[in-house]
Design an enzyme around this catalytic site. Structure first.
Site, short mmCIF file in Angstrom:
data_model
loop_
_atom_site.label_atom_id
_atom_site.label_comp_id
_atom_site.label_asym_id
_atom_site.label_seq_id
_atom_site.Cartn_x
_atom_site.Cartn_y
_atom_site.Cartn_z
N HIS A 1 -28.16 -16.33 -33.14
CA HIS A 1 -27.18 -16.48 -32.29
C HIS A 1 -27.94 -15.75 -31.34
CE1 HIS A 1 -25.36 -16.13 -35.97
NE2 HIS A 1 -24.16 -16.95 -36.26
N HIS B 1 -24.68 -22.08 -29.73
CA HIS B 1 -24.35 -21.04 -30.48
C HIS B 1 -24.81 -20.03 -31.58
CE1 HIS B 1 -21.39 -18.43 -32.92
NE2 HIS B 1 -21.78 -19.49 -33.67
N GLU C 1 -0.95 -2.46 -40.48
CA GLU C 1 -1.97 -1.97 -41.13
C GLU C 1 -3.70 -2.36 -40.62
OE1 GLU C 1 0.47 -4.09 -42.00
OE2 GLU C 1 1.99 -3.05 -43.38
N HIS D 1 6.17 -6.69 -53.77
CA HIS D 1 6.16 -5.31 -53.78
C HIS D 1 5.38 -4.63 -54.11
CE1 HIS D 1 8.41 -5.26 -49.54
NE2 HIS D 1 8.39 -4.31 -49.73
C1 LIG Z 1 -12.91 -13.68 -39.20
C2 LIG Z 1 -14.70 -13.92 -39.30
N1 LIG Z 1 -14.57 -15.35 -39.26
C3 LIG Z 1 -15.70 -16.28 -39.15
C4 LIG Z 1 -16.52 -15.99 -38.65
C5 LIG Z 1 -17.98 -17.41 -38.44
N2 LIG Z 1 -18.05 -17.08 -36.95
C6 LIG Z 1 -19.00 -16.52 -36.49
S1 LIG Z 1 -19.53 -16.65 -34.83
C7 LIG Z 1 -17.78 -17.89 -35.05
C8 LIG Z 1 -17.32 -18.04 -33.14
C9 LIG Z 1 -18.25 -18.77 -32.09
O1 LIG Z 1 -17.08 -18.35 -31.81
P1 LIG Z 1 -17.17 -17.32 -30.80
O2 LIG Z 1 -16.54 -16.65 -30.93
O3 LIG Z 1 -16.46 -18.25 -28.90
O4 LIG Z 1 -18.22 -16.89 -29.73
P2 LIG Z 1 -19.85 -17.57 -29.21
O5 LIG Z 1 -20.11 -18.92 -29.80
O6 LIG Z 1 -19.15 -17.15 -27.95
O7 LIG Z 1 -20.55 -17.10 -29.17
C10 LIG Z 1 -17.38 -17.79 -36.00
C11 LIG Z 1 -15.82 -18.94 -36.74
C12 LIG Z 1 -16.95 -15.07 -38.69
N3 LIG Z 1 -18.04 -13.99 -38.04
N4 LIG Z 1 -15.99 -14.10 -38.73
#
Ligand SMILES: Cc1ncc(C[n+]2csc(CCOP(=O)(O)OP(=O)(O)O)c2C)c(N)n1
Length: 664
Positions: free
Chosen positions: A29, A260, A410, A472
């Site tokens: 990334h 990204h 939690e 529960h």
């Molecule tokens: C709990 C979780 N869900 C999904 C992902 C997969 N994932 C990685 S980055 C991302 C979103 C990227 O957007 P952002 O957080 O704005 O990062 P940027 O594009 O700015 O690098 C997702 C959905 C993850 N790493 N963790």
């Protein structure tokens, strides 16, 4: 060179390491490191307190990249700052097997990484635990020795995750002023612009949770520094919304989701090189930039030396206690003595006690012997029985306490407990109902991955909780927790086993433990209180058969007494029957085959008994054995009726055993 030009070169060094490493790995990334490079440069060259030669210095500031997918930002920083382990070779081996530069940051792999991140939302929530631990340690050892900050870079995704709300809520309530979150406000996530799924006013949201909030151009070093200075002066935790461009510098891809999570490609790398005026080749850092970065990496040496002098001036006992706690070493003798005392008293007292109450009895003694234990509950203190006599609540104005009211949060609690354990100085334990362990699960999984000693007290462990009904009553939760690698699931049957299981959990330095405890009273089955921790073997013979065993009954927790009753019935019918207690599958299955065989025995009939689903039991009793447990959700009724209704009774165990014998 102007200071702005120098800043740009330092930030570009980060950008190109990320670009080159992702290109070489053909995965990763680049967008986040390119966009957040200015934030990171200002932070690491101007604000953060650390010494690259001493990654474990206890009073370093903790930096957490919550958006773990941007891992090359961290690896680039560590390399540039002069963290020895992160050589250029390691950068070249980004994402390869056995490298110190895995796809997402792993604290147990790379020196200088404070916590594993990757599942969005966990990093910012773990950071709350780091910031709490700093306050808690400062209240015990003084701010001369404990005075550091926790700084986070979080992405849009981090703030979208629900856990982030729990985390910021706790942080705002506790006024964790030394916690600063830089939000990489680039308005891009994977599917495109965040506007397709979010319209939250993040600053208003943080402000509503008690945070100081600021907004800056995330590419302007002067504005960033000014904002950080204001954040550091605040008496609240601070969110700095840093407006950035993802993939900053890439002419064709900046500001788009295309940058990204994929390599830029050779042509776009060339274009970016030109656009940013970067003359160096792949994996090359120009000497001026490297020198400036290395100087930043050494800057903290002075502060560390001053800290060391202050530390050395402390009384020897204080130093020893600080070092012991930061190293996570237990007060072995005091712990042993406490456990022995509780076991002896339980045997002398006799009588039926719910294991959640047994746990409270243990904690009354144990928390005095092991002062680094930090208790808590997610708003179920009176039900989880996690508060020991004499424990004091942690409040926004007084961190000398040792009991945290986590509120009904939690997941945030479990992540913050990870941060507390990672920070060092405490063994966090806290409670909720077992059925709600699912709410904590992603953080428990991370504790297991990281190998952190975090103890989850999970009470109301089965249909035995009775009238609250199937919402529960856990049914699948034991199996689900046992499925997490490197996690100990401990289900004690009485006060003696509960004391033993607490000892096991505390001594399990490199893994989380789940203590599974009953709401209902359970008879004392262990009538001896010798020094041996029988539960530590995972399973042991509680009662031998009167002759050559025809039946072996295996049970955990509340069902162990059913097995004992069933044994009496079988023996009275002339069927020699033994009972094996199984407080922990993991500990048992880790033993050598010969030992396991000896515990499992040779009886032709075997029955497993647990008021939960069968999944996992076959690894102990075999698929041809009988199992008395649950196959559906529970129901709302008094516990005794439920056990009858679902056929978990001594009579049902006897019938299952006899049927097994008939077919053997
Ligand atoms: C709990 C979780 N869900 C999904 C992902 C997969 N994932 C990685 S980055 C991302 C979103 C990227 O957007 P952002 O957080 O704005 O990062 P940027 O594009 O700015 O690098 C997702 C959905 C993850 N790493 N963790």
């Amino acid at each position: 060179m102007s200071s702005r030009e120098l800043h740009n070169r330092l930030a570009n060094a980060i950008r190109f390491l990320a670009i080159d490493a992702v290109e070489a790995a053909n995965s990763g990334h680049p967008g986040l490191p390119m966009g957040a490079a200015d934030m990171a440069t200002v932070l690491f060259t101007e604000k953060l307190k650390f010494d690259a030669t001493a990654p474990k210095w206890p009073d370093r500031d903790r930096f957490i990249l919550s958006a773990g997918h941007g891992s090359m930002l961290l690896y680039g920083l560590l390399h540039l700052l002069g963290y020895d382990a992160v050589s250029m070779d390691e950068i070249r081996r980004f994402r390869q097997l056995g490298s110190l530069t895995p796809g997402h940051p792993e604290n147990f792999v790379t020196p200088g990484i404070e916590t594993t991140t990757g599942p969005l939302g966990q990093g910012i929530s773990t950071a709350v635990g780091f910031a709490m631990a700093e306050r808690l340690m400062a209240a015990r050892f003084g701010s001369e020795i404990v005075d550091h900050r926790t700084v986070v870079i979080a992405s849009d995704g981090d703030l979208m995750e629900g856990i982030s709300q729990e985390a910021i809520d706790i942080a705002g309530h506790l006024k964790l002023a030394k916690l600063t979150v830089l939000w990489d406000d680039n308005r891009i996530s994977i599917d495109g612009p965040t506007s397709i799924s979010v319209s939250t006013d993040q600053q208003a949201r943080f402000a509503a949770s008690g945070w100081n909030t600021l907004a800056v151009d995330g590419h302007d070093p002067i504005a960033l520094l000014a904002a950080l200075n204001r954040a550091y002066a605040s008496d609240k935790p601070t969110l700095i919304a840093c407006r950035t461009t993802i993939g900053f510098g890439s002419p064709a891809k900046a500001g788009s989701e295309k940058v990204h999570g994929s390599p830029l490609g050779a042509a776009e790398i060339e274009a970016t090189r030109k656009a940013l005026g970067w003359e160096a080749g792949p994996f090359e850092i120009p000497a001026d930039a490297l020198d400036a970065w290395r100087a930043a990496g050494r800057k903290g040496a002075e502060a560390r030396a001053a800290w060391q002098a202050r530390f050395d001036a402390l009384p020897e006992a204080t130093r020893a206690e600080f070092n012991r706690r930061m190293a996570g070493e237990l007060p072995v003798a005091a712990l042993k003595e406490a456990i022995a005392a509780v076991k002896a008293k339980a045997v002398a007292d006799g009588g039926a006690v719910a294991t959640r109450k047994s746990s409270e009895i243990v904690l009354d003694t144990l928390t005095k012997a092991v002062p680094e234990m930090l208790g808590g509950s997610a708003d179920l203190t009176g039900s989880n029985n996690t508060r020991a006599k004499g424990q004091k609540s942690v409040t926004p104005t007084d961190f000398s306490g040792d009991f945290v009211h986590w509120g009904v949060r939690e997941h945030g609690m479990a992540a913050a407990m990870n941060g507390i354990a990672l920070h060092g100085g405490f063994i966090p334990y806290s409670g909720t109902f077992l059925a709600f362990a699912d709410y904590s699960r992603p953080a428990i999984r991370l504790a297991a991955l990281m190998g952190e000693r975090v103890i989850h007290v999970l009470t109301h462990d089965s249909i035995g909780l009775g009238e609250d009904g199937p919402t529960h009553q856990p049914v699948e939760h034991l199996a689900a927790l046992r499925a997490i690698p490197n996690t100990l699931v401990l289900r004690p049957a009485d006060t003696v086993e509960t004391a033993e299981c607490w000892q096991i959990a505390l001594e399990a330095k490199d893994r989380p433990s789940c203590l599974i405890l009953s709401r209902q009273n359970l008879p004392l089955l262990r009538k001896e209180a010798d020094g041996e921790n029988k539960s530590a073997g995972g399973a042991y013979e509680l009662l031998a058969a009167s002759g050559e065993a025809q039946v072996s009954l295996f049970a955990t927790g509340s069902e162990l007494s059913l097995a004992v009753e069933a044994r009496a019935l079988l023996e009275s019918e002339g069927v020699p029957t033994r009972v094996v207690s199984v407080p922990s599958f993991e500990l048992f299955l880790a033993r050598p085959l010969a030992e396991r065989r000896a515990v499992i025995g040779k009886a032709p009939a075997k029955v497993g008994i647990e008021a939960a689903i069968r999944m996992g039991w076959d690894s102990i009793i075999g698929s041809d054995a009988a199992f008395v447990g649950m196959t559906s959700f529970g129901a709302s009724a008094p516990a005794k009726e439920l056990y009858k209704h679902f056929g978990i009774t001594p009579q049902a165990v006897v019938a299952a055993a006899l049927e097994q014998l008939r077919q053997s």
